[in-house]
Design a protein around this motif. Structure first.
Motif, PDB file in Angstrom:
ATOM      1  N   ASN A  51     -16.134   0.728 -16.724  1.00 55.13           N
ATOM      2  CA  ASN A  51     -17.075   1.784 -17.572  1.00 55.13           C
ATOM      3  C   ASN A  51     -16.350   1.690 -19.051  1.00 55.13           C
ATOM      4  N   VAL A  56     -16.250   6.387 -24.075  1.00 57.73           N
ATOM      5  CA  VAL A  56     -15.558   6.582 -22.535  1.00 57.73           C
ATOM      6  C   VAL A  56     -13.886   7.010 -23.113  1.00 57.73           C
ATOM      7  N   THR A 162     -24.152   4.138 -16.287  1.00 53.00           N
ATOM      8  CA  THR A 162     -22.943   4.336 -17.398  1.00 53.00           C
ATOM      9  C   THR A 162     -21.817   3.168 -16.849  1.00 53.00           C
ATOM     10  N   SER A 184     -19.056  11.480 -17.200  1.00 45.60           N
ATOM     11  CA  SER A 184     -19.385  10.389 -17.911  1.00 45.60           C
ATOM     12  C   SER A 184     -20.592  10.989 -18.805  1.00 45.60           C
TER      13      SER A 184
END
Length: 509
Positions: A51, A56, A162, A184
């Motif tokens: 990710n 993030v 994502t 997310s």
């Protein structure tokens, strides 16, 4: 052409995320050096190497998102970024001497227990591995979930999940549609809104979002943490207690007033960011706090007040070559579709993402399709000897992530060491202690937010209507149990050779 000879090891650890790293550290600490850590990726980190979408970050403060024995002093903010967590993972691998045990770019495609020899055969893309024990340490956030939307494959633009972010694709000046409003999406939507010409967020259900107190951690303070580690331990203790209390009250519904207080905090924060009453109503969840994973952000709701951002609550009918058609008849032209639709947690091919064949060749996926989920202490299951789960989705998750890893690995190594002490070759949880543990967990969960009608929707419910993800006890209880579960709950057997050249089991319990 004959099959290649398998690599023989004592322990095969599946997954090089923090679960696998924690297992490796625990094994070395116990004096067990004959092990490998297998992962299909080209670097460690698990979900954090996968990710890498914009902004993030961890939704747990840096003090708590670390092993108890290895503070994370690399983070520059109270909520570390994905890059900082990735760096922390790499530093743990190097400090605890795990680099030589890593087998990266090695995808595990299946596990099968050899009942005759009490060994596990591990199929991998790099050749077979034969191990006495397997520790399955891949997390539940492994298989990205692609929504079943008509026409998605026909979209002529770019589709990005994502968990598979395309950094070569430029969103500057693009018309973007984001499907999903989970954790997310809450992180992703604000930075995408700043770059895109137009952003349409397709929301199936609103999400509870509480303010995020994300502050820089000055270098001097990080130096103080390093020189006086007690400071960090005290802060971590306070944060962990807070998370425990929230989980206890929210998920287990012991004090509804506390849940209402958290909901009011979220709504008050949204009211300050979103003046429009109609928009606030669309952003307000219709389920109680705790039914889905809550999110933290101080700018998510504000993003929907931008001129270039639209919140779409009408259901998606289908995806066309040029955009998305919704139930109100409106078609929105798009260049890019971002799938913020999370991961497959339950069901075949989700967790585990490969077949695990136990005694009599029974596939774990088949077992869970016909039986209700539940592993003893979230770690072991009768019928799958010499195998342990670190990040299983059955009664292992507490409110605290890293203590859960430490609990599971402590449990596994305790079983392995006891088996060695007895001179046995196989350890397996007995059926009745396993069944009693699962019954107790279900009884405790009967009053949880998931099973009392407070949730109109929840990603934590499996195909049987159970919610086996979260363990309905405190993290402190789980920690104590990981080192004090009765060893007589396990059977220990030894494989002995017979005069005829075959073998048979000799039970020690």
């Amino acid at each position: 052409m004959s099959d290649p000879e398998p690599t023989r090891v004592e322990v095969a650890v599946i997954g090089a995320g923090f679960g696998g790293i924690g297992a490796g550290i625990r094994l070395r600490d116990a004096g067990i050096e004959d092990f490998v850590i297998l992962d299909r990726a080209d670097r460690v980190g698990g979900a954090w190497q996968a990710n890498t979408y914009p902004d993030v970050a961890v939704d747990i403060p840096m003090c708590s998102y670390a092993f108890s024995f290895e503070p994370n002093l690399l983070s520059t903010r109270t909520y570390p970024t994905g890059d900082e967590i990735q760096a922390y993972a790499e530093s743990c691998v190097d400090k605890y001497g795990l680099r030589a045990h890593l087998r990266l770019n090695t995808e595990v495609t299946g596990l099968a227990f050899d009942e005759r020899e009490h060994m596990w055969d591990v199929r991998t893309s790099a050749g077979p591995v034969r191990a006495r024990f397997v520790i399955v340490a891949h997390g539940p956030l492994v298989q990205p979930r692609t929504p079943d939307i008509e026409g998605l494959d026909s979209f002529a633009g770019t589709v990005i999940h994502t968990a598979r972010w395309d950094h070569d694709h430029d969103l500057e000046g693009a018309s973007v549609g984001v499907i999903g409003t989970g954790s997310s999406a809450v992180q992703l939507i604000p930075p995408v809104a700043e770059r895109a010409k137009r952003l349409h967020v397709f929301q199936r259900s609103a999400v509870w979002v509480v303010p995020k107190l994300d502050l820089p951690v000055p270098r001097a303070l990080r130096w103080a943490f390093r020189m006086l580690p007690l400071i960090l331990r005290v802060i971590r203790f306070q944060i962990d207690v807070m998370h425990e209390l929230i989980a206890y009250f929210a998920f287990r519904r012991k004090l509804p007033a506390t849940v209402r207080l958290i909901e009011r905090l979220s709504l008050n924060a949204m009211r300050k960011q979103v003046p429009d009453e109609r928009l606030r109503a669309q952003l307000t969840p219709d389920y109680r706090y705790g039914c889905k994973r809550p999110s933290i952000s101080s700018n998510y709701h504000r993003t929907f007040t931008r001129d270039n951002v639209e919140l779409v609550t009408d259901p998606i009918v289908r995806v066309t070559e040029t955009g998305i058609l919704t139930a109100d008849g409106e078609h929105r032209e798009l260049d890019t579709i971002v799938l913020a639709t999370g991961f497959r947690v339950f069901g075949r091919g989700a967790n585990p993402p490969f077949p695990i064949l136990g005694r009599d060749g029974v596939d774990l996926a088949d077992y869970y399709e016909t039986n209700r989920s539940g592993a003893y202490e979230g770690v072991t299951l009768p019928g799958w000897p010499n195998s342990f789960s670190v990040l299983g989705t059955t009664y292992s998750f507490t409110s605290l992530y890293f203590p859960m890893i430490e609990n599971s690995t402590r449990h596994a190594v305790r079983c392995i060491r006891e088996m060695y002490a007895r001179g046995a070759t196989c350890v397996e949880i007995k059926a009745e202690p396993h069944a009693e543990f699962v019954r107790d967990m279900r009884r405790r969960q009967s009053t949880s937010v998931f099973l009392t009608g407070a949730c109109t929707t929840s990603t934590f419910l499996d195909q049987h209507g159970d919610s086996p993800v979260f363990r309905p006890t405190t993290a402190l209880t789980a920690r104590w149990r990981s080192g004090h579960f009765p060893l007589e709950h396990y059977s220990f057997t030894t494989k002995i050779a017979t005069d005829q050249g075959s073998s048979q089991d000799r039970s020690q319990s």
